[in-house]
Design a protein around this motif. Structure first.
Motif, short mmCIF file in Angstrom:
data_model
loop_
_atom_site.label_atom_id
_atom_site.label_comp_id
_atom_site.label_asym_id
_atom_site.label_seq_id
_atom_site.Cartn_x
_atom_site.Cartn_y
_atom_site.Cartn_z
N GLN A 425 48.53 30.38 28.19
CA GLN A 425 49.64 30.97 28.93
C GLN A 425 50.12 29.96 29.97
O GLN A 425 49.41 29.63 30.91
N HIS A 426 51.35 29.48 29.78
CA HIS A 426 51.84 28.37 30.58
C HIS A 426 51.95 28.70 32.06
O HIS A 426 51.82 27.81 32.91
N ASP A 427 52.19 29.97 32.38
CA ASP A 427 52.42 30.34 33.78
C ASP A 427 51.16 30.89 34.45
O ASP A 427 51.25 31.47 35.54
N LEU A 428 50.01 30.74 33.80
CA LEU A 428 48.75 31.14 34.42
C LEU A 428 47.96 29.88 34.81
O LEU A 428 47.86 28.94 34.02
N PRO A 429 47.36 29.86 36.01
CA PRO A 429 46.50 28.73 36.36
C PRO A 429 45.24 28.75 35.51
O PRO A 429 44.79 29.81 35.06
N PHE A 430 44.67 27.57 35.25
CA PHE A 430 43.45 27.48 34.47
C PHE A 430 42.41 26.71 35.27
O PHE A 430 42.69 25.62 35.79
N GLY A 431 41.20 27.25 35.36
CA GLY A 431 40.13 26.57 36.06
C GLY A 431 38.91 27.46 36.17
O GLY A 431 38.94 28.64 35.83
N GLY A 432 37.82 26.88 36.64
CA GLY A 432 36.57 27.60 36.74
C GLY A 432 36.26 28.03 38.16
O GLY A 432 37.08 27.88 39.09
N VAL A 433 35.05 28.55 38.33
CA VAL A 433 34.59 28.99 39.65
C VAL A 433 33.07 28.83 39.67
O VAL A 433 32.39 29.12 38.69
N GLY A 434 32.54 28.35 40.78
CA GLY A 434 31.09 28.16 40.85
C GLY A 434 30.62 27.15 39.82
O GLY A 434 31.14 26.04 39.72
#
Length: 489
Positions: A425-434
């Motif tokens: 989804q182009h308009d969603l941020p992508f990344g992890g946590v912890g």
């Protein structure tokens, strides 16, 4: 006093090699930084040109890129390459082009009119400078291009260190890229041994790393020496959680598509499934039916190899470890893994115990652990007993249940009633946590991450300062006391 060469020639050679690698990369970084200082803030038109050239770089060369990736894998399904590397990549650049003008606009911010009447506040997004990317082998084009595009959108220059398992692709990109973009704008580096270690020691303005948690910690430690900020996209054990009221056949279909895709070698793949104890056998049967129908043989060109011998051996060791500790292994198609092609069929591992490797490490392959539960509290306790995963996949039509899992279980991202697709989804941020990472790219959040969001306070002609300067007597004392009382009321 003896030199290193006199004591141990091999150490001296490795030290000299590391120095040569570091010097070569430093020269390139210095060149890019000089170019940045000469033109530190590219216009909207310049950024759009760079993005369109990046898109052309991939679009003009899809066949040769696909062939290079397949050679790196031993065999990579051509259609998986189309789906994963090309289709979403063009769309993400188009979305940036559509929104870039609004992203670049300075943002007006509120001001305390009592203390600063007639003044103004603004946040101006400005390029950081030179961004270093460390890109893995599993989706080398999608991951590289999406990150390059985000960095270009923010006005930066980019140096990309590709994986040692992507050498055919890297050499191709090194040949092609200068035909589309100047080398002081974009450059690719091949991993020839020791490059990654030295790369993370360079004083970039931002490093984006995608890979394992263990390597991510080393990258972060190296970056800290230069106070270089990092975005880490790691991995982890991402669960799919099936509500007993959800259509099992549909859940099986969607989870199996994800698990067999790229032979399971996806950082956000379903690492294990949590299914109600009363439905475990039926779920496995539904999954088996789907595999027999859609992936009847690993010898098909549609099925991808494990990336290298080490990855294949790791799958075999994980199966053997589980078997030795008493787990049940279910192989729906009955095919044995093929060591010649490094292809491993999708297999289910049930009745696991805490000491097993598959319970403690990200699988990153076509092995799927099945974990049973009795209540949502069991699910929450199980997932929260480990590191925060990169993704979570609740399968449910019950909004309250989905919201409960989202509220009580922290993960990098969430797809409800499917797997993997939040990343597309182009308009969603992508990344992890912890344990699964930090920071974001994709969308407006990615643009902000690759920018210095610079605060600017503009003082007005009239200022309160003359009423607030010492000596603090008379009316000035009263003003201070009034402001203190008003502020803390």
């Amino acid at each position: 006093m003896n030199s290193i060469a006199d004591i141990n020639p091999s150490i001296a050679e490795s030290v000299e090699q590391a120095e040569a690698i570091r010097t070569s990369m430093q020269v390139k970084l210095d060149e890019m930084r000089r170019a940045y200082h000469q033109a530190p803030s590219p216009s909207l038109a310049e950024r759009k040109h760079d993005l369109k050239q990046l898109k052309r770089l991939i679009g003009d060369n899809t066949e040769s890129i696909s062939q290079a990736i397949s050679r790196d894998y031993g065999h990579r399904s051509e259609h998986e390459t189309m789906f994963a590397e090309f289709i979403g990549t063009g769309g993400s650049i188009d979305d940036i082009l559509k929104n870039l003008k609004s992203w670049m606009k300075p943002e007006k911010r509120h001001i305390d009119a009592t203390m600063f009447p007639f003044a103004s506040n603004t946040v101006i997004p400005q390029p950081l400078g030179v961004v270093g990317l460390i890109v893995p082998w599993n989706f080398p084009v999608f991951l590289a291009v999406s990150q390059i595009a985000t960095a270009f959108a923010a006005g930066n220059r980019v140096m990309v260190k590709m994986s040692e398992n992507s050498r055919h692709l890297t050499r191709l990109l090194r040949e092609l890229a200068p035909q589309y973009l100047p080398e002081d704008k974009l450059t690719f580096l091949e991993e020839t041994g020791g490059v990654g270690i030295e790369f993370s020691k360079l004083a970039f303005d931002l490093i984006i790393f995608t890979g394992s948690g263990a390597t991510g910690k080393k990258v972060m430690a190296s970056a800290a020496e230069n106070l270089t900020p990092v975005i880490l996209e790691l991995g982890g054990k991402s669960p799919a959680i099936i509500d007993p009221k959800y259509d099992l056949a549909k859940a099986a279909e969607r989870i199996m598509f994800a698990k067999q895709f790229n032979a399971g070698q996806i950082c956000v793949n379903v690492d294990y499934v949590m299914v109600h104890a009363s439905q475990a056998d039926e779920f496995i049967e539904r999954c088996s039916e789907w595999l027999k129908s859609n992936v009847p043989t690993i010898d098909s060109d549609d099925y991808t190899s494990m990336i290298d011998q080490r990855a294949y051996d790791r799958m075999m060791a994980t199966l053997e470890d589980a078997r030795n500790y008493g787990a049940t292994i279910i192989n729906p198609t009955g095919e044995a893994p093929n060591p010649e092609t490094r292809k491993v069929p999708v297999q289910f591992i049930v009745n696991t115990s805490p000491e097993m490797v598959i319970r403690n490490r990200e699988t990153f392959g076509p092995l799927l652990m099945i974990v049973t539960y009795e209540s949502p509290d069991d699910v929450i306790a199980h997932v929260n007993s480990g590191d925060r995963p990169l993704a979570m996949y609740p399968f449910t039509r019950d909004k309250k249940l989905a919201d409960l899992y989202i509220e009580r279980i922290m993960s990098g991202g969430v797809s409800i009633n499917d797997a993997l697709l939040h990343v597309s989804q182009h308009d969603l941020p992508f990344g992890g946590v912890g344990g699964s990472g930090m920071g974001h790219y994709h969308g407006k959040e990615g643009f902000n991450s690759c920018s210095k969001m610079r605060p600017v306070f503009h003082q007005a002609n009239f200022t309160m300062n003359k009423f607030l300067a010492p000596p603090y007597t008379g009316m000035k004392d009263k003003i201070y006391r009034f402001l203190t009382k008003k502020s803390l009321k």
